[in-house]
Design a protein around this motif. Structure first.
Motif, PDB file in Angstrom:
ATOM      1  N   GLU A  35       1.828  20.093  49.137  1.00  0.00           N
ATOM      2  CA  GLU A  35       1.965  20.857  47.951  1.00  0.00           C
ATOM      3  C   GLU A  35       1.139  19.723  47.053  1.00  0.00           C
ATOM      4  O   GLU A  35       1.225  18.559  47.141  1.00  0.00           O
ATOM      5  CB  GLU A  35       3.108  21.328  47.703  1.00  0.00           C
ATOM      6  N   PRO A  36       0.960  20.404  45.809  1.00  0.00           N
ATOM      7  CA  PRO A  36       0.196  19.493  44.726  1.00  0.00           C
ATOM      8  C   PRO A  36       0.722  18.422  44.363  1.00  0.00           C
ATOM      9  O   PRO A  36       0.182  17.128  44.191  1.00  0.00           O
ATOM     10  CB  PRO A  36      -0.028  20.504  43.407  1.00  0.00           C
ATOM     11  N   ASN A  37       2.140  18.382  44.194  1.00  0.00           N
ATOM     12  CA  ASN A  37       2.882  17.287  43.695  1.00  0.00           C
ATOM     13  C   ASN A  37       3.170  16.158  44.802  1.00  0.00           C
ATOM     14  O   ASN A  37       3.913  15.177  44.483  1.00  0.00           O
ATOM     15  CB  ASN A  37       4.149  17.661  43.081  1.00  0.00           C
ATOM     16  N   ASP A  38       2.708  16.643  45.953  1.00  0.00           N
ATOM     17  CA  ASP A  38       3.059  15.621  47.315  1.00  0.00           C
ATOM     18  C   ASP A  38       2.161  14.486  47.101  1.00  0.00           C
ATOM     19  O   ASP A  38       0.871  14.599  46.841  1.00  0.00           O
ATOM     20  CB  ASP A  38       3.049  16.327  48.540  1.00  0.00           C
ATOM     21  N   TRP A  39       2.634  13.482  47.773  1.00  0.00           N
ATOM     22  CA  TRP A  39       1.599  12.463  47.730  1.00  0.00           C
ATOM     23  C   TRP A  39       0.536  12.664  48.819  1.00  0.00           C
ATOM     24  O   TRP A  39       0.781  13.250  49.950  1.00  0.00           O
ATOM     25  CB  TRP A  39       2.177  10.864  48.350  1.00  0.00           C
ATOM     26  N   MET A  40      -0.745  12.101  48.808  1.00  0.00           N
ATOM     27  CA  MET A  40      -1.777  12.708  49.658  1.00  0.00           C
ATOM     28  C   MET A  40      -2.747  11.567  49.744  1.00  0.00           C
ATOM     29  O   MET A  40      -3.125  10.973  48.690  1.00  0.00           O
ATOM     30  CB  MET A  40      -2.574  14.107  49.555  1.00  0.00           C
ATOM     31  N   PRO A  41      -3.463  11.211  50.604  1.00  0.00           N
ATOM     32  CA  PRO A  41      -4.739  10.098  50.733  1.00  0.00           C
ATOM     33  C   PRO A  41      -5.610  10.715  49.837  1.00  0.00           C
ATOM     34  O   PRO A  41      -6.010  12.061  49.788  1.00  0.00           O
ATOM     35  CB  PRO A  41      -5.106  10.075  52.012  1.00  0.00           C
ATOM     36  N   ASP A  42      -6.525   9.822  48.991  1.00  0.00           N
ATOM     37  CA  ASP A  42      -7.463  10.160  48.120  1.00  0.00           C
ATOM     38  C   ASP A  42      -8.533  10.705  49.154  1.00  0.00           C
ATOM     39  O   ASP A  42      -9.083  11.720  48.698  1.00  0.00           O
ATOM     40  CB  ASP A  42      -8.166   8.931  47.495  1.00  0.00           C
ATOM     41  N   ALA A  43      -8.875  10.591  50.131  1.00  0.00           N
ATOM     42  CA  ALA A  43      -9.836  11.116  51.178  1.00  0.00           C
ATOM     43  C   ALA A  43      -9.439  12.430  51.472  1.00  0.00           C
ATOM     44  O   ALA A  43     -10.384  13.323  51.600  1.00  0.00           O
ATOM     45  CB  ALA A  43     -10.133  10.308  52.561  1.00  0.00           C
ATOM     46  N   TYR A  44      -8.303  12.884  51.544  1.00  0.00           N
ATOM     47  CA  TYR A  44      -7.655  14.301  51.884  1.00  0.00           C
ATOM     48  C   TYR A  44      -8.021  15.172  50.479  1.00  0.00           C
ATOM     49  O   TYR A  44      -8.477  16.322  50.709  1.00  0.00           O
ATOM     50  CB  TYR A  44      -6.366  14.100  52.128  1.00  0.00           C
ATOM     51  N   ARG A  45      -7.819  14.662  49.502  1.00  0.00           N
ATOM     52  CA  ARG A  45      -7.992  15.109  48.225  1.00  0.00           C
ATOM     53  C   ARG A  45      -9.621  15.475  48.095  1.00  0.00           C
ATOM     54  O   ARG A  45      -9.817  16.643  47.814  1.00  0.00           O
ATOM     55  CB  ARG A  45      -7.299  14.359  46.950  1.00  0.00           C
ATOM     56  N   ARG A  46     -10.136  14.347  48.377  1.00  0.00           N
ATOM     57  CA  ARG A  46     -11.684  14.626  48.133  1.00  0.00           C
ATOM     58  C   ARG A  46     -12.261  15.643  49.130  1.00  0.00           C
ATOM     59  O   ARG A  46     -13.276  16.421  48.649  1.00  0.00           O
ATOM     60  CB  ARG A  46     -12.364  13.292  48.168  1.00  0.00           C
TER      61      ARG A  46
END
Length: 332
Positions: A35-46
């Protein structure tokens, strides 16, 4: 701006956090939604921003080849149905832009990337709609390919994207049936109408197969997208599923697939097909397709001419906030 914030985080070393990345991957492997507030790798976000924005841009640009036929549809019924479909596509773009915004990028930045030529959209929308049969072919083939690609996205690991896809897929299923019904009407009509349907199939078949992206051996993003469960199938797997589903539909219409190498392989249960012209795919992706420049001119023109609408909407929202604030002060 999102890109500036991302560069700052990466410079600080936030992207390299093995412990968090391991917990993140374990969550994905367990089929839990990110979900949006969960931590995620920047590469996943990109990766998500690239894919969701390209999807959104495709929905918006995809309105153009069909919108061109709204006033020329052969009956009032066809006009209303096509108008509703084009409106649906606009709504799909809005759902997807909203999903992308949950990743920390603004809609304005996404649109600017499209208008500046920095963002991609589906190559299929750079082909012209020459006859009414093209509208049927788009619904049957283009939306059929979209459904094949998008139904697995309902199980995407990123929650907002997956939830947006549920409604989009339902509406795309209607669009596909609408297109197939147009092709069926033409195929059962006069010899001239059936020839028109065959001509549309001949022109759209190979570009539609290119919609699934490059072959697996040349795909730059498939492996990581599969590992993060953004995608569930590879490009070639989806392409094969589409061909297996569509060839029998063409036979029912009495139309011929424009591929002399097409043959059913009884051992595998799949339809084997000829080589795709990947040079054409690369030309269109690079901006040299039949309608690339026309599509971008139309989007820039619409954006410029719609500036007053955006300004009016912002002014209205500001006045509404001011009235609500004044009412709250008065109530206190």
């Amino acid at each position: 701006m999102y890109t500036q914030a991302l560069n700052t985080r990466e410079a600080a070393g936030a992207a390299a956090d093995p412990e968090r990345e391991a917990r993140f991957q374990a969550c994905v492997d367990a089929e839990s939604r990110i979900e949006p507030n969960d931590w995620m790798p920047d590469a996943y976000r990109r990766t998500l921003i690239r894919q969701i924005s390209q999807h959104a841009h495709s929905e918006i640009v995809g309105m153009l080849p069909e919108g061109n036929w709204i006033t020329r549809a052969p009956s009032l019924k066809r006009k209303v149905a096509l108008l509703a479909k084009v409106q649906d596509e606009g709504g799909h773009g809005l759902y997807l832009y909203a999903a992308a915004e949950t990743l920390g990028i603004s809609r304005e930045e996404l649109v600017e990337q499209l208008l500046a030529g920095k963002a991609k959209y589906a190559s299929i929308f750079n082909y012209p709609t020459l006859t009414w049969a093209d509208i049927g072919a788009i619904g049957w083939l283009v939306d059929g390919a979209a459904i094949m690609n998008q139904i697995p996205l309902c199980r995407c690991s990123y929650g907002p994207y997956a939830r947006a896809m549920i409604r989009i897929c339902k509406e795309e299923s209607f669009h596909q049936r609408q297109g197939y019904e147009i092709m069926l009407t033409l195929a059962r009509g006069t010899p001239e109408q059936k020839a028109m349907a065959q001509d549309a199939l001949d022109r759209w078949w190979w570009p539609v197969l290119m919609m699934f992206g490059p072959s697996d051996q040349d795909s730059q993003h498939t492996d990581v997208s599969m590992r993060w469960k953004i995608k569930r199938f590879t490009n070639d797997e989806l392409r094969q599923k589409f061909i297996d589903a569509t060839v029998p539909q063409a036979h029912y219409l009495g139309l011929s697939i424009p591929d002399p190498r097409l043959a059913f392989d009884a051992a595998s249960g799949h339809w084997r097909f000829g080589e795709i012209d990947w040079d054409e795919f690369k030309r269109v992706i690079a901006g040299n397709g039949p309608c690339n420049r026309e599509r971008m001119r139309a989007r820039r023109k619409a954006h410029d001419e719609g500036a007053w609408v955006r300004e009016a909407a912002l002014a209205y929202a500001q006045k509404r906030r001011q009235r609500q604030a004044a009412m709250q002060v008065a109530a206190e």
